[in-house]
Design a protein around this motif. Structure first.
Motif, mmCIF file in Angstrom:
data_model
loop_
_atom_site.group_PDB
_atom_site.id
_atom_site.type_symbol
_atom_site.label_atom_id
_atom_site.label_comp_id
_atom_site.label_asym_id
_atom_site.label_seq_id
_atom_site.Cartn_x
_atom_site.Cartn_y
_atom_site.Cartn_z
ATOM 1 N N GLU B 66 27.922 32.867 29.752
ATOM 2 C CA GLU B 66 27.932 34.332 29.668
ATOM 3 C C GLU B 66 29.373 34.840 29.522
ATOM 4 O O GLU B 66 29.678 35.705 28.702
ATOM 5 C CB GLU B 66 27.279 34.922 30.927
ATOM 6 C CG GLU B 66 27.086 36.435 30.867
ATOM 7 C CD GLU B 66 26.573 37.015 32.183
ATOM 8 O OE1 GLU B 66 26.146 36.239 33.074
ATOM 9 O OE2 GLU B 66 26.629 38.246 32.331
ATOM 10 N N PHE B 67 30.241 34.217 30.329
ATOM 11 C CA PHE B 67 31.652 34.607 30.274
ATOM 12 C C PHE B 67 32.242 34.320 28.901
ATOM 13 O O PHE B 67 32.912 35.171 28.303
ATOM 14 C CB PHE B 67 32.450 33.874 31.361
ATOM 15 C CG PHE B 67 33.925 34.139 31.298
ATOM 16 C CD1 PHE B 67 34.442 35.359 31.735
ATOM 17 C CD2 PHE B 67 34.807 33.191 30.773
ATOM 18 C CE1 PHE B 67 35.806 35.622 31.652
ATOM 19 C CE2 PHE B 67 36.167 33.448 30.685
ATOM 20 C CZ PHE B 67 36.672 34.668 31.131
ATOM 21 N N ASN B 70 31.016 36.802 26.237
ATOM 22 C CA ASN B 70 31.636 38.128 26.360
ATOM 23 C C ASN B 70 33.127 38.108 26.037
ATOM 24 O O ASN B 70 33.648 39.052 25.440
ATOM 25 C CB ASN B 70 31.396 38.695 27.764
ATOM 26 C CG ASN B 70 29.940 39.072 27.954
ATOM 27 O OD1 ASN B 70 29.271 39.482 27.008
ATOM 28 N ND2 ASN B 70 29.438 38.899 29.157
ATOM 29 N N ALA B 71 33.791 37.023 26.427
ATOM 30 C CA ALA B 71 35.222 36.915 26.126
ATOM 31 C C ALA B 71 35.439 36.838 24.615
ATOM 32 O O ALA B 71 36.336 37.484 24.055
ATOM 33 C CB ALA B 71 35.814 35.702 26.821
ATOM 34 N N LEU B 72 34.569 36.061 23.938
ATOM 35 C CA LEU B 72 34.682 35.945 22.472
ATOM 36 C C LEU B 72 34.452 37.306 21.809
ATOM 37 O O LEU B 72 35.187 37.685 20.895
ATOM 38 C CB LEU B 72 33.674 34.921 21.938
ATOM 39 C CG LEU B 72 33.971 33.447 22.261
ATOM 40 C CD1 LEU B 72 32.796 32.558 21.870
ATOM 41 C CD2 LEU B 72 35.256 32.982 21.562
ATOM 42 N N VAL B 205 35.267 37.375 35.259
ATOM 43 C CA VAL B 205 34.003 38.096 35.452
ATOM 44 C C VAL B 205 33.040 37.783 34.297
ATOM 45 O O VAL B 205 33.297 38.132 33.147
ATOM 46 C CB VAL B 205 34.254 39.622 35.518
ATOM 47 C CG1 VAL B 205 32.960 40.370 35.833
ATOM 48 C CG2 VAL B 205 35.329 39.937 36.557
ATOM 49 N N ALA B 206 31.917 37.133 34.623
ATOM 50 C CA ALA B 206 30.976 36.701 33.590
ATOM 51 C C ALA B 206 30.414 37.892 32.809
ATOM 52 O O ALA B 206 30.348 37.868 31.582
ATOM 53 C CB ALA B 206 29.832 35.908 34.223
ATOM 54 N N GLU B 207 30.052 38.945 33.507
ATOM 55 C CA GLU B 207 29.331 40.058 32.873
ATOM 56 C C GLU B 207 30.190 40.795 31.838
ATOM 57 O O GLU B 207 29.656 41.376 30.891
ATOM 58 C CB GLU B 207 28.799 40.999 33.972
ATOM 59 C CG GLU B 207 29.351 42.370 33.994
ATOM 60 C CD GLU B 207 28.884 43.216 35.164
ATOM 61 O OE1 GLU B 207 27.711 43.598 35.181
ATOM 62 O OE2 GLU B 207 29.726 43.526 36.043
#
Lengths: 250, 456
Positions: B66-67, B70-72, B205-207
């Protein structure tokens, strides 16, 4: 209630007066207490050094000696904690007995406060005393609160010491610092261990202790060894001896 | 490699230094106590933190993916490194892609664990540590002795000497404010000169795919905001599920570590600014294997606050370097042997098992229980000292039955009477600083038999 008295090996061999005080005290309080003659050691010296696998025989012997008692009492927090956490029975039946022992073993002061609920101890010890909180009793058995937690402070041993006539409990700078004994740690890490003991002694002495007491003779043995070497002039006494000290005028 | 015991023995030869080290860290521990008492439900907060981390460890793959996703989306480049070597190679290749010759780094214990500085220096990149304490140990060519207070083992006079040698300060200068200002001026040049900045990650933060870096000097920001390339490295356990969980961890981290309500800077990084490149390197280096070891999984909850160091009576009296590793103290005595049992088999024994670390830990790691378990594993894998193993076997046998025990008692008594020199000599580590207990005339058992009977 039939109570088995467990006297740890080093107390039996080197500090019989502690065992005598514990036994006499329990008798005085009308406890039906018996010392099983076949007992040896709880196995802690091996287990804490990583040799838990060598404790099968001491476990077997301990279960054999204490399985039939409704309660087991010992004047040593760390040995009681070891039994509570690590006593193992080999087959199904022995396992049940081990669990029975683990559920019913008490450190002496814990037994006096929680089971007998003593609130008027007829003892007298008119001296300035420093109480050393032995880690295994304090943090392991929760005999008292600890400075790391934000919870309200309590202390079962001190609750008893407060009932002793004439005693003056001194305050320490570091209320619950380890003395550095640590079983074989005192041998394998003798430099740090003895420094810790020295610092612990200094805290007691500078705050005016004539006597240092604790629920564990092992911590006291270590502190006594250093105090004697350095001729620090503070006396060492097990809490059972204080709680058993008679008031001659009463 | 020297063991903890012998390095600690060396450290203890200078008793004044031991006292100073002990009191300095105890001061921090007391600050922590005052701060923790000011938060109502501190113990509850610890419990919540522990449960969040346990949830993370049970669903690590999900949160990491998930992290990454979202980071990508945020425009960050994400790299995965299975070990220290791969981590170092990834960092170097990013630097080489941008022809970076100078890099500033904010304190990251992960890069210490991976020995990144040495690797980069060998490959032609000059690295400057920008955390003041870390900068001092870097100049002194040492490693941090504490994960939060890397230079806590040095006195201000010694720091003055190092600055005199490397930064041309006047000899004998030891005023902390002046020394700090000089370091600040020197670091400012490095910040301006550097083409890339590396930071650690305290919480990812994963979200949201963002990460938080906590510093007291703002050095992470100075580096990251000036450089064209920002590389952030994290151990894969640093993930937390949601942004709201930061409220739990940020309140625990600084209070536990230094006794501050919060770190001076808690910097959030979410996406690269225009013209900047942002990379994240997620490192395993033995962590997933640790996750598979149920008995020791709990220690992966660690948020690296250093509270267990400050409270540990052994650490305070033996200094960080005696642990011969990047992460010292009680938590280091668990993490290192789990990854390399042979090299760090001495560390789980560098403890009295007093349990203070367990109760001070903001994420409720059962540190002293794990140290006990590690001891069992080390001995079971045949790594015990032969002399100790032999004497333990003899002891176990002597204590196994009352008749053998009686024999042990008689032997002891005989030894005390006729061969006290065997006990009272300096080859006996007990006797070096302690008198032997006296041998009483009779044991408790003998007294009981004589005065009460045999219990039948």
């Amino acid at each position: 209630m039939k109570v088995g008295l467990f006297i740890p090996c080093y107390i039996d061999l080197l500090y019989p007066q502690v065992g005598i005080a514990a036994y006499t005290l329990l008798k005085k309080l009308d406890v039906n207490v018996v010392y099983p003659m076949g007992q040896t050691c709880c196995g802690q010296p091996m287990a804490n050094s990583g040799y838990g696998h060598l404790t099968c025989e001491t476990n077997k012997n301990f279960i054999q000696q204490f399985k039939d008692f409704e309660a087991i009492v010992a004047p040593s927090g760390s040995c009681v904690l070891h039994i509570k956490e690590h006593l193992k029975g080999e087959n199904g039946r022995e396992e049940d007995k081990a669990v029975h022992i683990q559920e019913n073993i008490y450190e002496l002061t814990e037994f006096l406060t929680d089971v007998l609920k003593i609130d008027d101890l007829k003892a007298s010890f008119p001296h300035k005393v420093g109480f050393h909180q032995s880690c295994h009793g304090q943090r392991g058995l929760h005999l008292s609160g600890m400075s790391e937690l934000t919870a309200a402070y309590f202390s079962k041993p001190e609750q008893l010491l407060q009932q002793v006539e004439g005693i003056e409990l001194i305050q320490l700078d570091k209320q619950d610092e380890c003395c550095g004994f640590g079983g074989t740690f005192c041998i394998t890490e003798e430099a740090v261990s003895s420094k810790m003991g020295k610092d612990r002694l200094t805290d007691h002495i500078k705050n005016g202790a004539e006597y240092i007491t604790a629920c564990d003779m092992s911590c006291l043995m270590h502190l006594e060894g250093i105090a004697n070497r350095e001729k620090r002039g503070v006396k060492i006494i097990h809490i059972a001896e204080i709680l058993n000290a008679e008031n001659l005028n009463r | 490699m020297k063991s903890h015991a012998s390095l600690a023995e060396q450290f203890n030869r200078d008793e004044n230094r031991v006292d100073w080290h002990n009191e300095t860290l105890w001061f921090v521990r007391e600050k922590r106590d005052r701060q923790s008492h000011q938060v109502s439900d501190w113990e509850k907060l610890r419990e919540v933190a522990s449960k969040i981390k346990l949830n993370v460890l049970s669903n690590l793959d999900i949160y990491l993916m998930e992290f990454e996703k979202n980071a990508l989306t945020n425009g960050i480049k994400v790299h995965w490194a299975k070990d220290a070597e791969e981590h170092n190679k990834i960092v170097l290749s990013i630097l080489q892609d941008h022809q970076v010759k100078f890099m500033v780094k904010s304190k990251s214990m992960l890069t210490e664990e991976c020995h990144l500085n040495d690797y980069l220096e060998k490959n032609g990149v000059e690295v400057t540590d920008t955390d003041l304490g870390e900068r001092i140990v870097q100049l002194a060519k040492e490693t941090p002795s504490h994960i939060v207070l890397p230079c806590i083992h040095k006195k201000k006079e010694e720091i003055g000497e190092i600055f005199h040698q490397y930064l041309n300060t006047p000899k004998g200068l030891s005023d902390p404010q002046m020394l700090t200002e000089i370091a600040r001026q020197d670091l400012r040049k490095k910040f301006l000169q550097s083409q890339a900045a590396l930071t650690g990650i305290n919480f990812a933060v994963a979200e949201t795919g963002e990460f938080v870096v906590c510093t007291n000097e703002g050095n992470a920001d100075m580096g990251a905001h000036l450089a064209k390339v920002h590389i952030a490295c994290m151990g894969l356990e640093k993930i937390i599920p949601k942004r709201e969980h930061l409220g739990v961890f940020l309140r625990l981290l600084a209070r536990s570590g230094t006794g501050q309500p919060i770190t001076t800077y808690s910097s959030h990084f979410r996406k690269p600014r225009a013209g900047q490149e942002m990379h994240i390197v997620i490192v395993d280096n033995g962590r997933s294997e640790q996750l598979s070891k149920e008995k020791f999984r709990n220690s992966l909850k660690c948020i690296r606050c250093g509270a267990c160091f400050n409270t540990c009576p052994v650490y305070r009296r033996s200094g960080g370097h005696s642990y011969h590793t990047a992460v010292a103290g009680p938590i280091g005595s668990i993490l290192n042997p789990i990854r390399n049992i042979a090299a760090y088999k001495d560390l789980p024994f560098a403890s009295t098992l007093c349990g203070s670390c367990t109760h001070v830990c903001p994420v409720q790691i059962d540190l002293h229980q794990q140290l006990y378990e590690l001891r069992q594993e080390i001995i079971a894998s045949g790594m015990g000292e032969p002399v100790k193993s032999f004497s333990m076997k003899i002891l176990a046998r002597s204590l196994s039955h009352v008749k053998k025990y009686e024999k042990l008692r008689r032997t002891m008594k005989f030894g005390y009477r006729y061969a006290p020199f065997l006990l009272k000599n300096n080859a006996n580590p007990w006797y070096k600083h302690r008198e032997m207990p006296e041998m009483p005339k009779e044991s408790f058992k003998e007294w009981y038999q004589k005065n009460i009977g045999d219990g039948k």
